[in-house]
Design a protein around this motif. Structure first.
Motif, PDB file in Angstrom:
ATOM      1  N   GLY A   1       0.769  -1.260  -0.016  1.00  0.00           N
ATOM      2  CA  GLY A   1       0.028  -0.085   0.020  1.00  0.00           C
ATOM      3  C   GLY A   1       0.798   1.237  -0.223  1.00  0.00           C
ATOM      4  O   GLY A   1       0.219   2.483   0.317  1.00  0.00           O
ATOM      5  N   LEU A   2       2.083   1.068  -0.220  1.00  0.00           N
ATOM      6  CA  LEU A   2       3.112   2.084  -0.111  1.00  0.00           C
ATOM      7  C   LEU A   2       3.566   2.768  -1.406  1.00  0.00           C
ATOM      8  O   LEU A   2       3.736   1.783  -2.460  1.00  0.00           O
ATOM      9  N   SER A   3       4.348   3.553  -1.509  1.00  0.00           N
ATOM     10  CA  SER A   3       4.964   4.314  -2.624  1.00  0.00           C
ATOM     11  C   SER A   3       6.484   4.264  -2.103  1.00  0.00           C
ATOM     12  O   SER A   3       6.829   4.644  -1.090  1.00  0.00           O
ATOM     13  N   PRO A   4       7.478   3.779  -3.183  1.00  0.00           N
ATOM     14  CA  PRO A   4       8.705   3.700  -2.919  1.00  0.00           C
ATOM     15  C   PRO A   4       9.398   5.179  -2.765  1.00  0.00           C
ATOM     16  O   PRO A   4       9.155   6.175  -3.766  1.00  0.00           O
ATOM     17  N   SER A   5      10.442   5.408  -1.759  1.00  0.00           N
ATOM     18  CA  SER A   5      11.240   6.630  -1.707  1.00  0.00           C
ATOM     19  C   SER A   5      12.435   6.270  -2.532  1.00  0.00           C
ATOM     20  O   SER A   5      13.211   7.336  -3.086  1.00  0.00           O
ATOM     21  N   TYR A   6      12.781   5.330  -2.875  1.00  0.00           N
ATOM     22  CA  TYR A   6      13.894   4.757  -3.719  1.00  0.00           C
ATOM     23  C   TYR A   6      13.680   3.478  -4.583  1.00  0.00           C
ATOM     24  O   TYR A   6      12.956   2.585  -3.997  1.00  0.00           O
ATOM     25  N   LEU A   7      13.823   3.399  -5.550  1.00  0.00           N
ATOM     26  CA  LEU A   7      13.638   2.197  -6.350  1.00  0.00           C
ATOM     27  C   LEU A   7      14.876   2.111  -7.699  1.00  0.00           C
ATOM     28  O   LEU A   7      15.119   2.900  -8.303  1.00  0.00           O
TER      29      LEU A   7
ATOM     30  N   ALA B   1       5.940   3.142   6.456  1.00  0.00           N
ATOM     31  CA  ALA B   1       6.069   2.018   6.755  1.00  0.00           C
ATOM     32  C   ALA B   1       5.107   1.240   7.736  1.00  0.00           C
ATOM     33  O   ALA B   1       4.549   0.284   7.713  1.00  0.00           O
ATOM     34  N   ALA B   2       5.109   2.359   8.765  1.00  0.00           N
ATOM     35  CA  ALA B   2       4.240   2.012   9.930  1.00  0.00           C
ATOM     36  C   ALA B   2       2.788   1.421   9.630  1.00  0.00           C
ATOM     37  O   ALA B   2       1.848   0.902  10.152  1.00  0.00           O
ATOM     38  N   GLU B   3       2.185   2.496   8.384  1.00  0.00           N
ATOM     39  CA  GLU B   3       0.926   1.968   7.945  1.00  0.00           C
ATOM     40  C   GLU B   3       0.741   1.029   7.067  1.00  0.00           C
ATOM     41  O   GLU B   3      -0.222   0.709   6.465  1.00  0.00           O
ATOM     42  N   ALA B   4       1.743   0.114   6.683  1.00  0.00           N
ATOM     43  CA  ALA B   4       1.590  -0.617   5.605  1.00  0.00           C
ATOM     44  C   ALA B   4       0.803  -1.867   6.251  1.00  0.00           C
ATOM     45  O   ALA B   4       0.285  -2.127   6.934  1.00  0.00           O
ATOM     46  N   VAL B   5       0.300  -2.434   4.730  1.00  0.00           N
ATOM     47  CA  VAL B   5      -0.747  -3.293   4.822  1.00  0.00           C
ATOM     48  C   VAL B   5      -0.245  -4.782   5.534  1.00  0.00           C
ATOM     49  O   VAL B   5       0.656  -5.104   4.931  1.00  0.00           O
ATOM     50  N   VAL B   6      -0.940  -5.401   6.353  1.00  0.00           N
ATOM     51  CA  VAL B   6      -0.566  -6.680   6.681  1.00  0.00           C
ATOM     52  C   VAL B   6      -2.025  -7.513   6.664  1.00  0.00           C
ATOM     53  O   VAL B   6      -2.733  -7.258   7.176  1.00  0.00           O
ATOM     54  N   THR B   7      -1.642  -8.509   6.040  1.00  0.00           N
ATOM     55  CA  THR B   7      -2.837  -9.443   5.965  1.00  0.00           C
ATOM     56  C   THR B   7      -2.426 -11.248   6.199  1.00  0.00           C
ATOM     57  O   THR B   7      -1.193 -11.167   6.446  1.00  0.00           O
TER      58      THR B   7
END
Lengths: 224, 224
Positions: free
Chosen positions: B70-76, B107-113
């Motif tokens: 659910g995030l966007s990378p700050s580096y790729l 990252a703290a808000e990242a989706v976890v399933t």
DNA sequence: GCAAAAGTGTTCTCGTTACACCCATGT
DNA sequence: ACATGGGTGTAACGAGAACACTTTTGC
């Protein structure tokens, strides 16, 4: 309504040292092949071809390398995967690029035909697709890697003088290196071992012959 | 008599800093997805998927990254193309691997399933295919690159103290760094600029806030 | 003897490391 | 007052650059 599949190719940037045009000293050269069909017909391009299902990536690179030059690489490593949507007009091609080094002694016997020719790395013709960018990136990798590895190995035979090794570095990095400091750096690096032989014949003091302490350098994460 | 085509996939190793299990300090974590079908069903694997014909390589990586976290990378950045013939049982898959960094705050808000979970980089479960090797290689790249670039940027927000930046380095490199020397190195590197703001609230002297001098770091040969 | 490259010695500078010490804030 | 991290000072060490100098060959 299946769209055209993505094509997967492997191409290789092949480097060798050869005498410069003015033959004063050695410089970096690479072989290119002339494209004999569209797209980009007539332009010079990196040797390569489609990946076969039962072929390792590095095998594919070595195969086209041999097909193009008749040589075997003394060093071969993956460089980068180029896959921009618009890099080839009309179809989508993802190219996995390798870069290779061949020894000068062998490169002298390399095949040259109407459609295969060697060019100085600093004086290339117009290249097909994004191959100019690829070569530029490969040159950067060659220069960078030479400084922290025993990559010079791949350009030389088993025995060599420190002057010869220094000339390799000067050719690739395109700058003069102090012979005294170079000697000490190489000797303390442990990459090289002195033999009890010397090379005579020059109009000067004979030079001691050295050999590399380790057989080869391969730094890819997998030996594929 | 056409053989099965070679499959081309893009997967991504996603790194973020998170508090360690004992919460004493931050360590490197990464999200994995559980495979829900054969081959290797049930094992944990890198997020990824097949490359679409009209999709750039980096777009594909960013897409699966967002789909997973659910995030966007700050580096790729592209890491390597893995294509050994036997790396996937039953079919030939060439995977172009990217690696990405995401900021801790996000990252703290990242989706976890059920089928997506974060793991400490130094304590991973058994991984599918050659993904353990891939993660190990990506970690090496992360550590190496941190030392000669402003990569720390990607883990932090706009303003930060030099202590925070040092903690990023300590987490990634997994060793203590002398605060005094780190300060001088960063200040003379020119990668960072002091602001006129300070951060109060600690039971000690307020720390000056800094920002990075350059907006981002991208070192791939093409911005694909 | 002389030219030329092989090889050694010496000095300087600069970046890194280790560590002592002072500063400013919250409690 | 004092604990804590912020921030400065300084000396030792080592790698690299610059360059003078000696050695050994071919001619």
């Amino acid at each position: 309504m299946t769209s055209a599949p993505i094509e997967l190719a492997v191409s290789t940037v092949i480097f060798a040292l050869r005498p410069a045009a003015d033959s004063s000293r050695r410089t970096v050269w690479l072989p290119l092949v002339r494209r004999i069909r569209e797209p980009e017909q007539g332009k010079w391009a990196l040797p390569g071809g489609p990946l076969e299902p039962d072929q390792e990536l590095s095998e594919s690179a070595a195969f086209t390398l041999n097909e193009t030059t008749g040589l075997s690489p003394s060093y071969l490593e993956q460089l980068f995967a180029f896959g921009n949507v618009d890099r080839s007009p009309g179809n989508r091609v993802v190219s996995i690029i390798y870069w290779a080094l061949v020894r000068e002694e062998e490169a002298a016997e390399a095949v040259v035909t109407e459609n295969v020719r060697w060019f100085p790395a600093d004086d290339l013709p117009e290249l097909a697709f994004d191959h100019a960018e690829i070569v530029s990136y490969a040159l950067g990798r060659l220069r960078g890697k030479l400084e922290y590895s025993n990559l010079g190995h791949a350009f030389l035979g088993e025995l060599f003088t420190l002057s010869t090794l220094r000339e390799v570095y000067e050719a690739v990095l395109d700058r003069r290196i102090d012979p005294a400091n170079f000697r000490r750096q190489v000797e303390t690096s442990g990459l090289v071992r002195a033999t009890d032989q010397v090379q005579t014949g020059g109009r000067h003091r004979p030079a001691r012959l050295y050999r590399f302490a380790t057989p080869a350098a391969s730094t890819a994460p997998t030996q594929e």
